[in-house]
Write a protein that holds these residues in place. Sequence first.
Motif, short mmCIF file in Angstrom:
data_model
loop_
_atom_site.label_atom_id
_atom_site.label_comp_id
_atom_site.label_asym_id
_atom_site.label_seq_id
_atom_site.Cartn_x
_atom_site.Cartn_y
_atom_site.Cartn_z
N ARG A 1 0.75 -1.24 -0.08
CA ARG A 1 0.07 -0.10 -0.10
C ARG A 1 0.97 1.18 0.00
O ARG A 1 0.38 2.41 0.63
N GLY A 2 2.05 1.09 -0.61
CA GLY A 2 2.79 2.28 -0.86
C GLY A 2 3.79 2.78 0.45
O GLY A 2 4.33 3.76 0.33
N SER A 3 3.61 2.00 1.37
CA SER A 3 4.38 2.39 2.87
C SER A 3 5.70 1.87 2.45
O SER A 3 6.08 0.85 2.00
N ALA A 4 6.78 2.58 3.06
CA ALA A 4 8.06 2.33 3.00
C ALA A 4 8.60 1.48 4.09
O ALA A 4 9.45 1.08 4.07
N SER A 5 7.50 1.57 5.01
CA SER A 5 7.84 0.29 6.17
C SER A 5 7.39 -1.00 5.97
O SER A 5 6.31 -1.08 5.49
N PHE A 6 8.25 -1.86 6.29
CA PHE A 6 7.92 -3.58 6.24
C PHE A 6 7.82 -4.06 7.37
O PHE A 6 7.76 -5.35 7.45
N ARG A 7 7.68 -3.13 8.33
CA ARG A 7 7.61 -3.76 9.90
C ARG A 7 6.45 -4.86 10.05
O ARG A 7 6.58 -5.93 10.62
N ASN A 8 5.18 -4.74 9.36
CA ASN A 8 4.43 -5.62 9.40
C ASN A 8 4.45 -6.56 8.39
O ASN A 8 3.37 -7.41 8.22
N TRP A 9 5.29 -6.73 7.44
CA TRP A 9 5.30 -8.02 6.61
C TRP A 9 5.85 -9.06 6.91
O TRP A 9 6.85 -9.58 7.55
N LYS A 10 4.96 -9.92 6.73
CA LYS A 10 5.28 -11.49 6.96
C LYS A 10 5.68 -12.34 5.78
O LYS A 10 6.24 -13.33 5.96
N ALA A 11 5.06 -11.97 4.67
CA ALA A 11 5.10 -12.81 3.36
C ALA A 11 6.48 -12.85 2.94
O ALA A 11 7.46 -12.30 3.15
N ASN A 12 6.53 -13.80 1.84
CA ASN A 12 7.66 -13.78 0.74
C ASN A 12 7.87 -12.98 -0.31
O ASN A 12 6.74 -11.76 -0.07
N ALA A 13 8.44 -12.59 -1.09
CA ALA A 13 8.62 -11.74 -2.20
C ALA A 13 7.38 -11.58 -3.17
O ALA A 13 7.37 -10.66 -3.79
N ARG A 14 6.63 -12.58 -3.13
CA ARG A 14 5.38 -12.56 -3.80
C ARG A 14 4.20 -12.38 -3.30
O ARG A 14 3.08 -12.53 -3.52
#
Length: 408
Positions: A244-257
């Motif tokens: 969603r355009g955010s520069a923060s990936f703190r909440n990212w759990k997924a892989n590159a896809r």
Amino acid sequence: MRMEEYVATHGDTYGSIARSAQIGVRELACANPQRPADEPIRAGELLYVPVMPARKRIYVVQPGDALAAIAEWFGCTASRLRALNPHLSLEAAEPAPGTRIALPAAAAGRIVLPSSAYGPDRVAADLKRLARAFPFIKTAAIGSSVMGKPILAAGIGDGPFRWHVNAAMHANEWITSLIAMRFLEDYGRACRRKTQIGGFDAADLYKRTTLWVVPMVNPDGVELVQEGLRPEHPLSARIGRWNRGSASFRNWKANARGVDLNDQFPAGWEEERRRRAVYGPAPRDYGGEAPLSEPEAAALAAFTEAHSFDAVIALHTQGEEIYWNYGGLEPPESKAWAHRLGLASGYRPLELTGSDAGYKDWFIAKYRRPGFTVEAGCGRNPLPLSDFEEMYDDCLRLLTEALDLSPG
């Protein structure tokens, strides 16, 4: 305690600053409560660094000691001890009892060092160093990530009972990689020194069990969390849109896809997909177009099948809980084992319902053998590096207890 001001430069991390100051990361974090310990440090930030009084680490030679044995015990070489102690004659076979020997600083012999940038490159480099330091540790690549990064494994032990531990399946839970790698180092060192680990005789555990560890299942996702999205990333536009355009990936759990790897396994996959109701790539909870569609999950499943493990642990964060069941398919000993793991670690065993498609779920459903998901630590992911030592102590006791559960 006296504090010094330090102006951060490009590439600084809590770990690098702490090592330079010869203090612990926890001390550095406590000295800087004005900022989150897990937030990347920007060049120009002013930090306060505790200044510790200089103290030498000394060992007093005991009767029967050999210099090589002293060096091995403290994780260095005899030549390193001689360099630190010019009074040790090169001609003398062994130092006399009562001789005082200056030792390297505590971190000098440590291979796995906590860092907020502990990503796939560090895992690969540390595994090579571990294999050199402890030749009985085997290493292998079990597959590759979406972006072609190797998914690495390390094995230790020569026993009939086959344990498996994996970590960092969720990208923002990368601190579990540090836990797994530190455990490999401590177990290897205890085996070499013929000492205890977690209150158990390491050589005995080695003879009874074979342990295979996959310390970072999701290297691409971990890089996103730690480093952000680089403009040159081949999937930059898509990942940016999914985030969603955010520069923060703190909440990212997924892989590159944008696929959540712990929703990828063929155990109630369709039910989990309906429950999650996430039908396209996202930072979390999207199970992909089909079970095992992602190379990381497929590699872990194939590795598990090839080794036919007797029991498994998936390290996650957070909650200080142990999940041990799946749909009544778990063997009778699972509950009792979870109770023992809970007593060892202080974590709460929990009978979980309303969750499917995880690695532990698939293992139990396929093999009817003990499988556990361990939610280490407490707080909000990603947990701060300042929590590492306490989390590791809990997990060290849990993992050694697990190895002792092995029959034999």
